[in-house]
Write a protein that holds these residues in place. Sequence first.
Motif, short mmCIF file in Angstrom:
data_model
loop_
_atom_site.label_atom_id
_atom_site.label_comp_id
_atom_site.label_asym_id
_atom_site.label_seq_id
_atom_site.Cartn_x
_atom_site.Cartn_y
_atom_site.Cartn_z
N UNK A 1 0.94 -1.27 0.00
CA UNK A 1 -0.07 0.00 0.01
C UNK A 1 1.04 1.12 0.08
N UNK A 2 0.57 2.41 -0.97
CA UNK A 2 1.52 3.24 -1.21
C UNK A 2 0.56 4.59 -1.03
N UNK B 1 6.61 8.90 -7.09
CA UNK B 1 5.56 8.22 -7.58
C UNK B 1 5.83 7.70 -8.95
N UNK B 2 6.78 8.20 -9.84
CA UNK B 2 7.22 7.97 -11.11
C UNK B 2 7.90 6.56 -11.05
N UNK B 3 8.36 6.29 -9.83
CA UNK B 3 9.33 5.08 -9.75
C UNK B 3 8.35 3.80 -9.41
N UNK B 4 7.03 4.15 -8.99
CA UNK B 4 6.13 2.94 -8.63
C UNK B 4 5.17 2.54 -9.86
N UNK B 5 4.78 1.35 -9.93
CA UNK B 5 3.83 0.63 -10.68
C UNK B 5 2.61 0.29 -9.88
N UNK B 6 1.46 0.81 -10.13
CA UNK B 6 0.32 0.29 -9.37
C UNK B 6 -0.56 -0.67 -10.08
N UNK C 1 -2.34 8.17 -11.86
CA UNK C 1 -3.12 7.55 -13.08
C UNK C 1 -1.99 7.28 -14.21
N UNK C 2 -1.09 8.13 -14.49
CA UNK C 2 -0.22 7.45 -15.56
C UNK C 2 0.45 6.19 -15.39
N UNK C 3 0.79 5.86 -13.89
CA UNK C 3 1.34 4.79 -13.63
C UNK C 3 0.54 3.45 -12.99
N UNK C 4 -0.80 3.40 -13.37
CA UNK C 4 -1.68 2.44 -12.68
C UNK C 4 -2.22 1.63 -13.90
N UNK C 5 -2.38 0.43 -13.58
CA UNK C 5 -3.03 -0.50 -14.54
C UNK C 5 -4.54 -0.30 -14.57
N UNK C 6 -5.35 0.04 -13.38
CA UNK C 6 -6.57 0.18 -13.07
C UNK C 6 -6.75 1.42 -12.31
N UNK C 7 -7.45 2.43 -12.56
CA UNK C 7 -7.91 3.66 -11.72
C UNK C 7 -9.36 3.80 -11.35
#
Length: 252
Positions: A119-120, A161-166, A196-202
């Motif tokens: 959880x981030x 946040x740019x370094x995360x993938x959600x 939003x740019x780094x997420x599979x589902x929003x």
Amino acid sequence: MSFWDRRNKIIEFVNEQGRITVEELVKKFDVSGPTIRNDLRALEEENKIQRVHGGAIQKNRNQYEYPYVDRKKVNRKEKNQIGELATKYIQENDTIFLDAGTSISAMIQYLPINFHYNLVTCALHTAIEASQLNNAHVHIVGGTIRSALQEVVGPKAVSEIKNYHFQTAYISISGIDKSYISENHVFSADIKKEVIANSEKVIVLADSSKEGKIHLEKVSDWKDIDILITDRGITDEFVNDVEKYGTKVIKN
């Protein structure tokens, strides 16, 4: 009607309603979009209104931000119902993001406790409450604290946040218009855009009181939002408009 009369009427409309769109003004005055945008530009230069994406809002409307403890009391029942439903989308070993809105904080009491996940968050209160869970690895991004919402924002937070993938990101929002979502604080909007740019589902969480509201900063078009979870107060017309973009609307 002279342009002076039209502009005075625009000021009246904005002050009465709090906000108004270019589209609404075009219909009211039977003039072109460029004409209305010129009117809004001139009125903003005169310090009479504040322009936002797609329209205008009352001058200084968004300068005062209600504290988190006060926001949490508003529509509490609806937010709890929305929060409980939202947690159904969390799966084992997912990395999820929770932002700092009160609709998101309502999720905490319903978070899964029978499997592990990451959880981030950018919310201090969310990090503290979620850290009590033995099955969740909780990470908080670094940056500057926005006191009203106890939210970490700023360039450092966005960069991290740019370094995360959600797998899934949960976003609360100030306004849900039929075309896009918007936020009343630029720094908070920056966080949401990067997430939003780094997420599979929003998944956007917003109670029906947010319907039709347009705020300072556009965050995203609906085409980039997978699911909107709201309450039964949302209008059918709004649901139909949003679902045209491929967003699934769930009314709890």
